[in-house]
Design a protein around this motif. Structure first.
Motif, short mmCIF file in Angstrom:
data_model
loop_
_atom_site.label_atom_id
_atom_site.label_comp_id
_atom_site.label_asym_id
_atom_site.label_seq_id
_atom_site.Cartn_x
_atom_site.Cartn_y
_atom_site.Cartn_z
N THR A 54 0.83 -1.20 0.00
CA THR A 54 0.00 0.00 0.00
C THR A 54 0.87 1.25 0.00
N VAL A 55 1.94 1.25 0.80
CA VAL A 55 2.86 2.40 0.84
C VAL A 55 3.47 2.63 -0.54
N PHE A 56 3.92 1.57 -1.20
CA PHE A 56 4.48 1.71 -2.54
C PHE A 56 3.45 2.26 -3.53
N MET A 57 2.24 1.74 -3.46
CA MET A 57 1.20 2.21 -4.39
C MET A 57 0.92 3.70 -4.17
N GLN A 58 0.85 4.13 -2.93
CA GLN A 58 0.60 5.54 -2.63
C GLN A 58 1.77 6.41 -3.10
N GLU A 59 2.98 5.92 -2.88
CA GLU A 59 4.16 6.67 -3.30
C GLU A 59 4.23 6.77 -4.83
N LEU A 60 3.92 5.68 -5.51
CA LEU A 60 3.91 5.71 -6.97
C LEU A 60 2.80 6.61 -7.50
N ALA A 61 1.67 6.66 -6.81
CA ALA A 61 0.59 7.56 -7.22
C ALA A 61 1.04 9.01 -7.14
N GLN A 62 1.83 9.34 -6.14
CA GLN A 62 2.32 10.71 -5.98
C GLN A 62 3.50 11.02 -6.90
N GLN A 63 4.45 10.10 -7.00
CA GLN A 63 5.69 10.35 -7.74
C GLN A 63 5.60 10.00 -9.23
N GLY A 64 4.77 9.04 -9.57
CA GLY A 64 4.68 8.58 -10.96
C GLY A 64 5.60 7.41 -11.25
N CYS A 65 6.82 7.46 -10.73
CA CYS A 65 7.78 6.36 -10.88
C CYS A 65 8.81 6.46 -9.77
N LEU A 66 9.49 5.35 -9.53
CA LEU A 66 10.50 5.27 -8.48
C LEU A 66 11.72 4.54 -9.02
N PRO A 67 12.89 4.79 -8.44
CA PRO A 67 14.09 4.08 -8.87
C PRO A 67 14.10 2.64 -8.34
N VAL A 68 14.81 1.79 -9.03
CA VAL A 68 14.99 0.41 -8.61
C VAL A 68 16.32 -0.08 -9.17
N SER A 69 16.87 -1.11 -8.57
CA SER A 69 18.08 -1.73 -9.11
C SER A 69 18.03 -3.23 -8.86
N ARG A 70 18.98 -3.91 -9.45
CA ARG A 70 19.17 -5.33 -9.16
C ARG A 70 20.65 -5.63 -9.25
N TYR A 71 21.07 -6.62 -8.47
CA TYR A 71 22.47 -7.02 -8.41
C TYR A 71 22.65 -8.27 -9.25
N ILE A 72 23.64 -8.20 -10.13
CA ILE A 72 23.91 -9.28 -11.08
C ILE A 72 25.33 -9.80 -10.87
N LEU A 73 25.48 -11.10 -10.84
CA LEU A 73 26.78 -11.75 -10.83
C LEU A 73 27.01 -12.29 -12.24
N SER A 74 28.10 -11.87 -12.86
CA SER A 74 28.38 -12.33 -14.22
C SER A 74 29.84 -12.77 -14.33
N SER A 75 30.17 -13.29 -15.49
CA SER A 75 31.52 -13.77 -15.76
C SER A 75 32.12 -12.97 -16.90
N SER A 76 33.34 -12.53 -16.72
CA SER A 76 34.02 -11.79 -17.78
C SER A 76 34.49 -12.72 -18.90
N SER A 77 34.61 -14.01 -18.62
CA SER A 77 35.09 -14.96 -19.63
C SER A 77 33.97 -15.74 -20.32
N GLU A 78 32.85 -15.90 -19.65
CA GLU A 78 31.73 -16.65 -20.23
C GLU A 78 30.48 -15.76 -20.21
N LYS A 79 30.15 -15.18 -21.32
CA LYS A 79 29.05 -14.20 -21.40
C LYS A 79 27.69 -14.78 -21.01
N GLU A 80 27.51 -16.10 -21.15
CA GLU A 80 26.21 -16.69 -20.80
C GLU A 80 26.05 -16.88 -19.29
N VAL A 81 27.12 -16.73 -18.53
CA VAL A 81 27.03 -16.83 -17.08
C VAL A 81 26.58 -15.48 -16.53
#
Length: 181
Positions: A54-81
């Motif tokens: 509910t807090v997020f919905m109210q905040e999005l109603a006021q702001q329109g959009c909010l920032p978000v991120s995600r953490y990714i673990l990848s491999s420099s040698s194997e692009k599919e990892v």
């Protein structure tokens, strides 16, 4: 709350909100025909939001959009990892710890599953400085953990990445947010 209470919300003593997915008695869909019932964008069942959602919905109603991120673990040698290690990450403060981030992430996942928000990691907010995300203590910890992991034989990933994006309301989310304001 019954389906006849369309466009209404109610908060119960146990701390969540029920609301109907349509903003009026006529949501514009055709939920029943002479031959059969059909599905539409509205479930015609009460939608249950927990307090954090509910807090997020109210905040999005006021702001329109909010920032978000995600953490990714990848491999420099194997692009599919490439592994999503923590997502979605929403922070009010760069010192937010794992427990707070996971709690907020669970609420965001719930809203996404309910079709009320979109989490877009290809879309950045132009008027937001993502420095609190890139310099957050939790992301520094993630990078340190990856550095430690690289020292172990067979560790798949060697690169800690952060993808920055935006949280936006879907059309259904906009209808619900209007009811909550």
């Amino acid at each position: 709350m019954t389906n006849n209470d369309q466009g209404m919300k109610s908060t119960h003593h146990h701390g969540h909100t029920h609301t109907h997915g349509c903003s009026s008695g006529d949501c514009g869909c055709s939920s029943q025909t002479a031959e059969k019932e059909t599905a539409c964008c509205c479930s015609h069942k009460p939608l249950v939001l927990d307090p954090q959602e509910t807090v997020f919905m109210q905040e999005l109603a006021q702001q329109g959009c909010l920032p978000v991120s995600r953490y990714i673990l990848s491999s420099s040698s194997e692009k599919e990892v490439r592994f999503e290690m923590l997502a979605p990450v929403y922070m009010n403060d760069p010192s937010d710890g794992m427990e707070i981030v996971k709690e907020k992430g669970a609420a965001l996942k719930g809203l996404k599953e309910k079709g009320l928000i979109s989490l877009d990691y290809d879309l950045r907010l132009t008027d937001y400085d993502y420095k609190p995300y890139t310099e957050a203590a939790l992301f520094a910890y993630f990078k340190d953990t990856v550095e430690e992991g690289k020292k172990r034989p067979g560790f798949l990933g060697d690169t800690a990445e952060i993808e920055l994006g935006a949280i936006t309301l879907t059309d259904a989310g906009k209808r619900i947010a209007e009811q909550l304001t």
